[in-house]
Design an enzyme around this catalytic site. Structure first.
Site, short mmCIF file in Angstrom:
data_model
loop_
_atom_site.label_atom_id
_atom_site.label_comp_id
_atom_site.label_asym_id
_atom_site.label_seq_id
_atom_site.Cartn_x
_atom_site.Cartn_y
_atom_site.Cartn_z
N ASP A 112 0.81 -1.23 0.00
CA ASP A 112 0.00 0.00 0.00
C ASP A 112 0.84 1.28 0.00
O ASP A 112 0.34 2.33 0.38
CB ASP A 112 -0.93 0.00 1.23
CG ASP A 112 -2.27 -0.64 0.91
OD1 ASP A 112 -2.58 -0.80 -0.29
OD2 ASP A 112 -3.01 -0.98 1.86
N LYS A 115 -0.48 4.59 -1.13
CA LYS A 115 -1.46 5.37 -0.37
C LYS A 115 -0.88 6.67 0.19
O LYS A 115 -1.64 7.51 0.67
CB LYS A 115 -2.03 4.52 0.78
CG LYS A 115 -3.07 3.52 0.30
CD LYS A 115 -3.76 2.85 1.45
CE LYS A 115 -4.86 1.91 0.96
NZ LYS A 115 -5.38 1.07 2.05
N HIS A 140 -3.95 3.77 -6.11
CA HIS A 140 -2.79 3.57 -5.23
C HIS A 140 -1.86 2.42 -5.65
O HIS A 140 -0.65 2.54 -5.47
CB HIS A 140 -3.20 3.49 -3.74
CG HIS A 140 -3.77 2.19 -3.30
ND1 HIS A 140 -5.10 1.91 -3.30
CD2 HIS A 140 -3.17 1.07 -2.83
CE1 HIS A 140 -5.31 0.69 -2.85
NE2 HIS A 140 -4.16 0.15 -2.55
N HIS A 164 -2.16 -6.13 -6.27
CA HIS A 164 -2.73 -6.72 -5.05
C HIS A 164 -4.23 -6.53 -4.91
O HIS A 164 -4.85 -7.12 -4.05
CB HIS A 164 -1.97 -6.23 -3.79
CG HIS A 164 -2.22 -4.81 -3.39
ND1 HIS A 164 -1.56 -3.75 -3.95
CD2 HIS A 164 -3.04 -4.27 -2.46
CE1 HIS A 164 -1.95 -2.62 -3.39
NE2 HIS A 164 -2.87 -2.92 -2.47
N HIS A 165 -4.84 -5.71 -5.78
CA HIS A 165 -6.31 -5.57 -5.75
C HIS A 165 -6.99 -6.18 -6.98
O HIS A 165 -8.16 -5.91 -7.23
CB HIS A 165 -6.72 -4.10 -5.62
CG HIS A 165 -6.53 -3.56 -4.24
ND1 HIS A 165 -7.28 -3.99 -3.15
CD2 HIS A 165 -5.66 -2.63 -3.74
CE1 HIS A 165 -6.89 -3.34 -2.07
NE2 HIS A 165 -5.90 -2.52 -2.39
N ASP A 193 -4.40 -10.52 2.77
CA ASP A 193 -4.86 -9.15 3.05
C ASP A 193 -6.28 -9.17 3.62
O ASP A 193 -6.58 -8.49 4.62
CB ASP A 193 -4.82 -8.35 1.74
CG ASP A 193 -4.91 -6.85 1.96
OD1 ASP A 193 -4.56 -6.39 3.06
OD2 ASP A 193 -5.34 -6.14 1.02
FE LIG Z 1 -4.20 -1.69 -1.25
#
Ligand SMILES: [Fe+2]
Length: 249
Positions: A112, A115, A140, A164-165, A193
């Protein structure tokens, strides 16, 4: 009739041979000592190199952790999320037989990092995000990859940061990858996660139990998550995850 000189020649020859043999043995012994010295030197060089490589790895990890902690320092609720999720991810990857090198662990820790570019007002907004806010939020992973673009030692870590998303069914972001097109380490990460998000207190809800979290993750196999990774996760007992959580405070 024998020549009178022959015996002495014979004796000289034997003596000469003995001397030659002695000399050869001395030379061979000297060569062996020299080789042993080289071997010892090489062992020392390897030892020093290994020590330097270990120190370098420790420095890399400390730098990565510092960066991950800097991102998390903004959010009092997720404290140590990156370290927990990295450890959960390693455990699930191990169960799934997915190779994980230090670079991938760094990716888990830094997932992350992008972010840092998302304003607090969006990151910590208690209510639902507007379309515009969400458009910034979903950037992000891309911003994170950009931040790390020139950090060569991170290698595959950048794949985890970017993807990762993503979702198994292709409804994730930023690239809407589907199934096996999503890097496997990112598929592992997605399960880890969610596990940590569910089992951690949030401002808007308390933590769920391990078994409830397991039900949620199981229900998303084949839609959000890779079913094979969920199956590997299922093989890891709750106690293993609880132990990890208890050691990372
Ligand atoms: Fe994330």
């Amino acid at each position: 009739m024998t020549s009178p000189t022959r015996p002495s020649r014979g004796k000289e020859t034997v003596a000469a041979l003995r001397e030659r043999l002695d000399r050869l043995e001395r030379e061979a012994a000297e060569r062996q000592r020299q080789l042993e010295r080289y071997a010892a030197d090489l062992r020392e060089v390897f030892k020093q190199e290994r020590k330097r490589a270990q120190e370098l790895r420790r420095s890399y990890k400390a730098t990565v952790l510092a960066l991950a902690n800097a991102v998390e320092a903004r959010d009092a609720y997720t404290g140590k999320h990156a370290e927990r999720v990295a450890s959960y991810g390693l455990r699930i990857a191990h169960a799934a037989g997915v190779p994980v090198d230090p670079q991938v662990e760094f990716g888990f820790l830094l997932h992350d990092v992008g972010k840092v570019a998302v304003p607090d007002a969006i990151l910590f907004k208690p209510g639902p995000l507007t379309d515009q806010e969400r458009a910034l939020m979903v950037l992000h992973p891309v911003i994170g990859t950009e931040i790390l673009r020139h950090v060569d030692f991170l290698g595959e870590a950048k794949e985890v940061v970017r993807h990762h998303h993503e979702r198994w069914d292709g409804k994730g972001y930023p690239d809407r990858l589907t199934g096996d097109d999503i890097p496997v380490q990112a598929r592992v990460f997605a399960v880890a996660d969610t596990l940590d998000a569910l089992t951690t207190d949030r401002p808007y809800r308390p933590a769920t139990g391990w078994s409830e979290a397991r039900e949620v993750i199981r229900s998303e196999a084949g839609s959000q998550f890779d079913p094979a990774i969920v199956a590997a996760y299922e093989a890891v007992p709750d106690e293993a995850f609880a132990r990890i959580r208890d050691t990372i405070i």
